[in-house]
Design a protein around this motif. Sequence first.
Motif, PDB file in Angstrom:
ATOM      1  N   SER A 138       0.839  -1.204   0.000  1.00 35.35           N
ATOM      2  CA  SER A 138       0.000   0.000   0.000  1.00 35.35           C
ATOM      3  C   SER A 138       0.869   1.248   0.000  1.00 35.35           C
ATOM      4  N   ASP A 139       0.395   2.265  -0.711  1.00 34.15           N
ATOM      5  CA  ASP A 139       1.070   3.554  -0.696  1.00 34.15           C
ATOM      6  C   ASP A 139       0.636   4.398   0.493  1.00 34.15           C
ATOM      7  N   GLN A 140      -0.324   3.865   1.239  1.00 33.47           N
ATOM      8  CA  GLN A 140      -0.818   4.578   2.408  1.00 33.47           C
ATOM      9  C   GLN A 140       0.259   4.627   3.496  1.00 33.47           C
ATOM     10  N   GLU A 141       0.450   5.777   4.079  1.00 33.18           N
ATOM     11  CA  GLU A 141       1.443   5.929   5.143  1.00 33.18           C
ATOM     12  C   GLU A 141       0.985   5.196   6.402  1.00 33.18           C
ATOM     13  N   THR A 142       1.900   4.441   6.978  1.00 32.77           N
ATOM     14  CA  THR A 142       1.589   3.729   8.209  1.00 32.77           C
ATOM     15  C   THR A 142       1.541   4.709   9.375  1.00 32.77           C
ATOM     16  N   LYS A 143       0.414   4.732  10.048  1.00 28.60           N
ATOM     17  CA  LYS A 143       0.253   5.610  11.200  1.00 28.60           C
ATOM     18  C   LYS A 143      -0.278   4.801  12.378  1.00 28.60           C
ATOM     19  N   GLY A 144       0.045   5.260  13.552  1.00 22.89           N
ATOM     20  CA  GLY A 144      -0.457   4.572  14.736  1.00 22.89           C
ATOM     21  C   GLY A 144       0.395   4.875  15.945  1.00 22.89           C
ATOM     22  N   GLU A 145       0.102   4.167  17.003  1.00 14.92           N
ATOM     23  CA  GLU A 145       0.856   4.336  18.237  1.00 14.92           C
ATOM     24  C   GLU A 145       0.865   3.028  19.004  1.00 14.92           C
TER      25      GLU A 145
END
Length: 204
Positions: A98-105
């Motif tokens: 995926s080209d979606q940026e990985t975000k989270g915590e």
Amino acid sequence: RSLTISTIGEKLLDANNVRYLTTTKPLDSNNWELVDRASFKERSLYLYKNPKETSRAYIASDYKVATTIGEFRQILEKKDADILKTVVLEKDVDLPNSDQETKGEVEITLNNNTRVVLQAKLNQKSLVVLSDSYYPGWKAYTDGQETKILPANINSRAVVVPAGNHKIEYLYEPNHLKIGVTASIISLLLTLGIFQFLKSKKLF
């Protein structure tokens, strides 16, 4: 004479969340801060602190595969290699292209010698890395379901976690401990059985 840390060494120290170093000689590095020095007789000890904000648990947005130490070195020797973002594994895993940026915590909510609990919030399926040593006897569970622990960056652990909010639990459950407990239970049951038998025969 001073000591130097190689580029690979710097990256491994960061990946393993090493905050302090003690040396017997001055450290020639702009990445470590001298915080204390102790001298006795003709020798000295130097205490250095890593000023980088590194975390014991973190989310990796990507990974690379290295099956030998040589391949691992080749990956880390690249100037742009950041193993806090791109973790090094020993084999491919099922992650979305995926080209979606990985975000989270991710945060550690419980920690002791035999149990570590993490709480993770992810926008997509990702790798959650714990910089504790990869050692036999540890098992990992995501929301109560056992999941495979992956060796990461040679000496750390990683698990693949789906998107969303999840509880990740590491438990130290060595086989020899289970065998010992089982043997103890069997021994106790045999002892009770023998006691009941002798009692029924009025021999005890």
